[in-house]
Design an enzyme around this catalytic site. Structure first.
Site, PDB file in Angstrom:
ATOM      1  CG  ASP A 106      38.207   6.766  63.033  1.00  0.00           C
ATOM      2  OD1 ASP A 106      37.477   5.854  63.896  1.00  0.00           O
ATOM      3  OD2 ASP A 106      38.604   7.545  62.919  1.00  0.00           O
ATOM      4  CE  LYS A 154      45.732  10.552  71.226  1.00  0.00           C
ATOM      5  NZ  LYS A 154      45.518  10.992  69.888  1.00  0.00           N
ATOM      6  CG  ASP A 209      41.978   4.277  64.861  1.00  0.00           C
ATOM      7  OD1 ASP A 209      41.919   4.735  63.737  1.00  0.00           O
ATOM      8  OD2 ASP A 209      42.162   5.256  65.556  1.00  0.00           O
TER       9      ASP A 209
END
Length: 225
Positions: A106, A154, A209
């Site tokens: 992906d 993150k 992405d």
């Protein structure tokens, strides 16, 4: 050269724009995203690609069959959900070479794959992308010798390196580890990068992405025509 494409994701975040399809079959201006990845590999000289598939894999198999522009396609089909790690481990059983390239199904990263190489006792090297002002991806940090020193969760980063979803790894990468049938490859990497003597190499190529609608639409605009 031989590659594994991880194509088993459900594409939950893309459901609003890509319905009833495996995420790698998302339409990019008239062709499936997976075709773009296969063209990328074919141009770089790959002879065999293993497709690690799960959700609605029949749609992929019916479209591409067993050959793409001279590349042999092999299907590693999950009978039950295995996660990215379990799916990769199963796909590696079909690999014929000791070193295998692995790509996420992906994302697209326009790099020269031959620039990745394994040296010494390293079991894996990651292709990294330098980015500015991001919080969607975790940051990867390297030592001066190119070994991975940490994976950061993150959070907002002004500038840093991210895991761009392309790897060169040893076929026996999972040997010696006690693992469940289903597990996350990303979690495995973050827990064991020191034991694997994992390295990273930064590239400046185009990266996208398509896992969220905004980036999916942007990729379609970038590849129009």
């Amino acid at each position: 050269m031989e590659a594994i494409l991880l194509c088993g994701g459900l594409g939950t975040r893309l459901k609003s724009v890509v319905k009833d399809l495996p995420k790698p079959m998302a339409n990019i201006n008239g062709k499936p995203f997976l075709q773009i990845l296969l063209e990328f590999l074919q141009k770089q000289g790959f002879k065999q690609v293993i497709l690690a598939v799960a959700y609605k894999f029949e749609l992929i198999q019916d479209f591409f069959a067993n050959d793409f522009k001279g590349m042999k396609l092999i299907y590693s089909i999950e009978k039950s959900p295995l996660g990215t790690g379990g799916g990769l481990r199963q796909a590696l059983s079909y690999a014929s070479q000791k070193e295998v390239f692995v790509l996420n199904g992906d994302s697209f990263f326009d790099i020269n794959l031959k620039a990745l190489s394994l040296e010494g006792q390293s079991k894996i090297i990651l292709a990294l992308k330098r980015m500015k002002e991001f919080d969607r991806y975790g940051e990867v940090r390297l030592t001066e010798a190119g070994f991975i020193s940490s994976f950061r969760e993150k959070e907002f980063v002004n500038e840093g390196l991210i895991n761009a979803g392309i790897y060169l790894l040893k076929k026996d990468i999972f040997e010696g580890f006690i693992l469940n049938d289903s597990f996350s490859f990303e979690d495995f990497l973050q827990a064991n990068f020191k034991a694997l003597k994992a390295k990273g190499l930064a590239f400046e190529g185009y990266f996208k992405d398509i896992g969220v609608p905004e980036d999916y639409e942007e990729f379609k605009r970038d590849f129009k025509g």
